[in-house]
Design an enzyme around this catalytic site. Structure first.
Site, mmCIF file in Angstrom:
data_model
loop_
_atom_site.group_PDB
_atom_site.id
_atom_site.type_symbol
_atom_site.label_atom_id
_atom_site.label_comp_id
_atom_site.label_asym_id
_atom_site.label_seq_id
_atom_site.Cartn_x
_atom_site.Cartn_y
_atom_site.Cartn_z
ATOM 1 N N LYS A 108 51.453 -22.381 29.835
ATOM 2 C CA LYS A 108 50.809 -22.099 28.537
ATOM 3 C C LYS A 108 50.824 -23.346 27.671
ATOM 4 O O LYS A 108 49.829 -23.688 27.030
ATOM 5 C CB LYS A 108 51.583 -20.999 27.799
ATOM 6 C CG LYS A 108 51.371 -19.605 28.319
ATOM 7 C CD LYS A 108 52.005 -18.627 27.315
ATOM 8 C CE LYS A 108 52.321 -17.300 27.950
ATOM 9 N NZ LYS A 108 53.138 -16.436 27.104
ATOM 10 N N GLU A 122 44.582 -15.458 25.415
ATOM 11 C CA GLU A 122 43.488 -14.758 26.090
ATOM 12 C C GLU A 122 43.007 -13.568 25.253
ATOM 13 O O GLU A 122 41.811 -13.382 25.028
ATOM 14 C CB GLU A 122 43.936 -14.226 27.466
ATOM 15 C CG GLU A 122 44.176 -15.282 28.515
ATOM 16 C CD GLU A 122 45.626 -15.773 28.535
ATOM 17 O OE1 GLU A 122 46.326 -15.625 27.500
ATOM 18 O OE2 GLU A 122 46.043 -16.303 29.579
ATOM 19 N N LYS A 138 51.487 -7.186 22.400
ATOM 20 C CA LYS A 138 52.807 -7.030 21.787
ATOM 21 C C LYS A 138 53.002 -8.076 20.696
ATOM 22 O O LYS A 138 53.419 -7.773 19.589
ATOM 23 C CB LYS A 138 53.867 -7.173 22.886
ATOM 24 C CG LYS A 138 55.275 -6.945 22.459
ATOM 25 C CD LYS A 138 56.197 -6.937 23.676
ATOM 26 C CE LYS A 138 57.653 -7.027 23.256
ATOM 27 N NZ LYS A 138 58.559 -7.024 24.410
ATOM 28 N N GLU A 189 57.196 -10.579 38.443
ATOM 29 C CA GLU A 189 57.552 -11.175 37.159
ATOM 30 C C GLU A 189 59.006 -10.819 36.811
ATOM 31 O O GLU A 189 59.700 -11.584 36.140
ATOM 32 C CB GLU A 189 56.601 -10.702 36.050
ATOM 33 C CG GLU A 189 56.612 -11.616 34.839
ATOM 34 C CD GLU A 189 55.444 -11.400 33.892
ATOM 35 O OE1 GLU A 189 54.802 -12.392 33.508
ATOM 36 O OE2 GLU A 189 55.174 -10.237 33.520
ATOM 37 N N HIS A 240 41.291 -3.022 58.085
ATOM 38 C CA HIS A 240 40.231 -3.870 58.637
ATOM 39 C C HIS A 240 40.347 -5.295 58.125
ATOM 40 O O HIS A 240 39.393 -6.056 58.166
ATOM 41 C CB HIS A 240 38.866 -3.266 58.297
ATOM 42 C CG HIS A 240 38.678 -1.921 58.924
ATOM 43 N ND1 HIS A 240 37.988 -1.751 60.099
ATOM 44 C CD2 HIS A 240 39.152 -0.714 58.572
ATOM 45 C CE1 HIS A 240 38.027 -0.454 60.425
ATOM 46 N NE2 HIS A 240 38.730 0.186 59.517
ATOM 47 N N GLY A 253 56.684 -6.047 28.293
ATOM 48 C CA GLY A 253 55.249 -5.887 28.557
ATOM 49 C C GLY A 253 54.973 -5.101 29.833
ATOM 50 O O GLY A 253 54.203 -4.128 29.833
ATOM 51 N N ARG A 254 55.612 -5.492 30.932
ATOM 52 C CA ARG A 254 55.313 -4.836 32.212
ATOM 53 C C ARG A 254 55.980 -3.479 32.337
ATOM 54 O O ARG A 254 55.827 -2.816 33.360
ATOM 55 C CB ARG A 254 55.700 -5.765 33.369
ATOM 56 C CG ARG A 254 57.126 -6.244 33.365
ATOM 57 C CD ARG A 254 57.307 -7.416 34.313
ATOM 58 N NE ARG A 254 58.639 -8.000 34.248
ATOM 59 C CZ ARG A 254 59.026 -8.932 33.366
ATOM 60 N NH1 ARG A 254 58.179 -9.371 32.450
ATOM 61 N NH2 ARG A 254 60.239 -9.422 33.390
HETATM 62 C C1 G6Q Z 1 55.053 -8.733 30.770
HETATM 63 C C2 G6Q Z 1 54.784 -10.037 30.229
HETATM 64 C C3 G6Q Z 1 53.325 -10.353 30.030
HETATM 65 C C4 G6Q Z 1 52.727 -9.819 28.736
HETATM 66 C C5 G6Q Z 1 51.413 -10.543 28.481
HETATM 67 C C6 G6Q Z 1 50.719 -10.047 27.257
HETATM 68 O O1 G6Q Z 1 56.152 -8.287 30.966
HETATM 69 O O2 G6Q Z 1 55.544 -10.231 29.095
HETATM 70 O O3 G6Q Z 1 52.508 -9.953 31.096
HETATM 71 O O4 G6Q Z 1 52.564 -8.445 28.810
HETATM 72 O O5 G6Q Z 1 51.648 -11.920 28.404
HETATM 73 O O6 G6Q Z 1 51.514 -10.257 26.127
HETATM 74 P P1 G6Q Z 1 51.121 -9.637 24.754
HETATM 75 O O7 G6Q Z 1 51.172 -8.148 24.891
HETATM 76 O O8 G6Q Z 1 52.108 -10.165 23.758
HETATM 77 O O9 G6Q Z 1 49.721 -10.078 24.446
#
Ligand code: G6Q
Length: 550
Positions: free
Chosen positions: A507, A214, A208, A356, A387, A270-271
C-alpha cells in the site's frame, strides 16, 4: 506474549514418532481394519454432517493431536476469545465476531459495556432500514423504488457479502439486482453500473476504516455517476448512499447522513465481519428474518466450539488435521471443493479467511517460526474443477488434502442434475482415497505401457461436509466451522491470526508509485530497483501517448 514453540511441545515429538509408524498405512488398510471407522469419524453438528473418516489418521493420531491442542492452550484461547480478552495482541484488540451472533438478552461485557446489546441495536436499525427498502417505502431522490443495490467495499468488506449473496440467491428478492464492486480497476465499477438506472440504485459503501483507497475511489466515482445521472443535485446522495463503517466522522465528511450509517467496532476483524453491519447487503437481499437464521447458524457452531470436548469438536478436529498434514505430510496447499454452484465464491472467501489469518512467519512473541503455517487455499465448484486441476489432485506430486461440500437437496427442480452432481462428489472423494492399484489396472486388460499412467495412488485425504439444504442457517454453520478452524490452527502455530501486517508494504509503495506515474517531470532516478524504474518509464510513456499528464 511468550509462546512455547510448536516443536518444543511434548506431543510434537510423540506425533513425529507416530507419523513414522503410520505414514505408510493406507486408507484401504485403515477401513479394512476397522468396520466402525466411517461411523466413528462422522459427526452431526449444527445441521452439518461432517465425515472425517477418509483421513490418514488412526485413533492414536487423533489422541495425540488432541494432546497437542491441549499443550498449545487451545481451550484457554477459545475461552479468552469468548471473554473478550485482547487476543489480537499486535493490534491490542479483542476478537469478538462471536458476539455478533449472540442471541438477544445474552451478555458479554467488554471494558464495562455489554457488546451484545450494542450489536442488537445495530441489527434492529439494519432491519428497519432493510424493510423500508424492500417494501418500497424508501425511495430514491426522484421517488422511484430501489431496484439495484451496489455493495462497494474490498477484502473483508466485500468477500463475505458477495459470497453470501451468491449462496442465498434463492432466498433473495429477485426484483432487485445486487452487484459487488471491489477492485480499484475501473472496469469493475463501469461494468457493474453499465445497465443500472441511477434513480433506482442504492450504494452501500462498506469500509471499516472509511479510508481504503480502492473503496474511496470507487465510492467517489459512484457518487459522480449518480449525480451526473440525476442532474447534479447533491441532495440525491442522501437517498442513494448508505455507509457501513467504524469511522463515523469520515463517513460524514464523505457526505453520507449519520442516520444512514451502520456502525461496527474495532473488535470485528474485516475477514470476520460478514455477520456485522458489513452484512447489510445480505440483509437487504434476504430480509431480516433470513439474516437472523444465518446468525443462528453461526451461533450454533460458536456454541459447539465453546462447549464440545476437543475430541468431538469439529473446528478443532478440522484444524488439527490441517496441522497434521502441513507439518508431517508437507501439504503446502489444500482445496475447497463446493459441489454447489451457489457456493461458487466460498473458495475465494476462505482464501482470505485462512491465508490472511495464518499466512504468518512469526509467532505472537515475534520469534520466527521453524515450521510451516497456513497452506495455500484454493478451489472451484464441482464439477468444474474435475475438468481442470483434479488431475494434479489424483496423480500429481503435491499432497493436497481437500474438503468436499455437498448439499443433500438442491435449491432447484432439476433432480437429474443434482443426482449427477452428488454422485461426482462421492466418486471423487472415493477415488482420491482409495485410488486404483497396478493390479486392478492390469486386470482391466490395460496395455503394459499404459499401466503406470492409469494407476491412482490414492491415500489423498478428504473431509466431506453434507448440508441438508443450502439454507441461511446451514451457510452460517459452515462459515463458522471454517472461522474456528482457522482460529485453532493459529493457536497451535502460535501466530496472531487476527492481524494482517503483510498487506501494508504494498500500500505504501503504491501511493509513492502513483505519484511518480502521474508527476509532470521525470521522477528522480535511484528511488527504486532497475526493474521497477524501467517499467515505470514504459508506463509513463504509454500514459503520455494517451494524452495523460506527465
Ligand atoms: C480483513 C482485512 C482487509 C479489509 C480490507 C477493507 O481482515 O483487514 O481485507 O477488510 O482491507 O478494509 P476496510 O473495511 O477498512 O475498507
Amino acid at each position: 506474549m511468550h509462546v512455547v514453540p510448536l516443536r518444543q511441545r511434548p506431543a510434537f515429538a510423540a506425533l513425529t514418532a507416530h507419523h513414522a509408524r503410520v505414514r505408510d498405512l493406507s486408507l484401504r488398510a485403515l477401513f479394512a481394519g476397522d468396520p466402525a471407522r466411517a461411523a466413528r469419524l462422522a459427526f452431526d453438528v449444527a445441521g452439518l454432517h461432517v465425515d472425517f473418516s477418509k483421513h490418514r489418521a488412526t485413533a492414536e493420531t487423533v489422541d495425540l493431536l488432541v494432546r497437542l491442542a491441549h499443550e498449545s492452550g487451545v481451550p484457554a484461547r477459545i475461552e479468552a476469545m469468548f471473554r473478550g480478552d485482547r487476543i489480537n495482541t499486535t493490534e491490542g484488540r479483542s476478537v469478538l465476531h462471536v458476539a455478533l451472533r449472540a442471541p438477544r438478552g445474552t451478555r458479554l461485557v467488554v471494558d464495562g459495556e455489554d457488546v451484545v446489546e450494542k450489536v442488537h441495536a445495530v441489527l434492529d436499525r439494519m432491519a428497519a432500514f432493510s424493510e423500508r427498502v424492500r417494501s418500497g417505502a424508501w425511495t430514491g431522490h426522484t421517488g422511484k423504488r430501489i431496484r439495484a443495490v451496489v455493495n462497494v467495499g474490498i477484502g473483508g468488506s466485500d468477500l463475505g457479502p458477495a459470497m453470501a449473496w451468491e449462496a442465498l440467491r434463492p432466498f433473495t428478492d429477485r426484483s432487485v439486482a445486487f452487484r459487488f464492486v471491489s477492485n480499484v480497476d475501473g472496469t469493475d465499477l463501469v461494468e457493474a453500473l453499465r445497465d443500472l438506472d441511477p434513480a433506482e440504485t442504492l450504494f452501500v459503501v462498506v469500509s471499516k476504516t472509511f479510508s481504503t483507497v480502492e473503496t474511496m475511489t470507487n465510492a467517489a466515482s459512484a457518487r459522480a455517476w449518480l449525480l451526473a445521472g440525476l442532474g447534479g443535485d447533491a441532495r440525491a446522495v442522501a437517498r442513494h448512499f448508505v455507509a457501513v463503517s467504524t469511522d463515523l466522522a469520515r463517513v460524514r465528511a464523505f457526505g453520507i447522513d449519520p442516520e444512514a450509517t451502520f456502525g461496527f467496532w474495532d473488535w470485528v476483524g474485516g475477514r470476520y465481519s460478514m455477520t456485522s453491519a458489513v452484512g447489510l447487503s445480505t440483509m437487504l437481499a434476504v430480509g431480516p428474518d433470513r439474516f437472523r437464521e444465518l446468525l443462528d447458524g453461526f451461533h450454533a457452531m460458536d456454541e459447539h466450539l465453546r462447549t464440545a470436548p476437543l475430541e468431538r469438536n469439529l473446528p478443532v478436529l478440522k484444524a488439527l488435521l490441517g496441522v497434521w498434514y502441513a507439518q508431517w505430510f508437507g501439504a503446502a496447499a489444500c482445496a475447497v471443493l463446493p459441489y454447489d454452484q451457489a457456493l461458487r465464491r466460498l473458495p475465494a472467501y476462505l482464501q482470505q479467511l485462512a491465508m490472511e489469518s495464518n499466512g504468518k512467519r512469526v509467532r505472537l512473541d515475534g520469534t520466527v517460526v521453524d515450521h510451516p503455517t497456513s497452506p495455500v487455499w484454493f478451489g472451484e465448484p464441482g464439477t468444474n474443477g474435475q475438468h481442470s486441476f483434479f488431475q494434479l489432485l489424483h496423480q500429481g506430486t503435491p499432497f493436497v488434502p481437500a474438503d468436499f461440500v455437498v448439499c443433500a437437496h438442491p435449491s432447484h427442480g432439476l433432480r437429474a442434475h443434482h443426482d449427477l452432481l452428488v454422485a461426482n462428489a462421492l466418486a471423487q472423494a472415493e477415488a482420491l482415497a482409495f485410488g486404483r492399484t497396478e493390479a486392478e489396472v492390469r486386470a482391466e486388460g490395460t496395455p503394459d505401457a499404459l499401466v503406470p499412467h492409469r494407476v491412482f495412488p490414492g491415500d489423498r485425504p478428504t473431509t466431506t461436509i453434507v448440508l441438508d439444504r443450502l439454507t441461511p442457517a446451514a451457510l452460517g454453520a459452515l462459515v463458522a466451522l471454517y472461522e474456528h478452524q482457522v482460529l485453532v490452527e493459529g493457536v497451535v502455530w502460535g501466530v496472531d491470526s487476527f492481524d494482517q501486517w503483510g498487506v501494508e508494504l504494498g500500500k505504501v509503495l503504491a501511493t509513492r508509485l502513483r505519484d511518480e506515474l502521474t508527476a509532470d517531470g521525470e521522477p528522480a532516478r535511484g528511488r527504486h530497483d532497475a526493474s521497477t524504474e524501467a517499467l515505470l518509464r514504459r508506463l509513463r510513456a504509454a500514459r503520455r501517448a494517451a494524452g495523460g499528464a506527465g
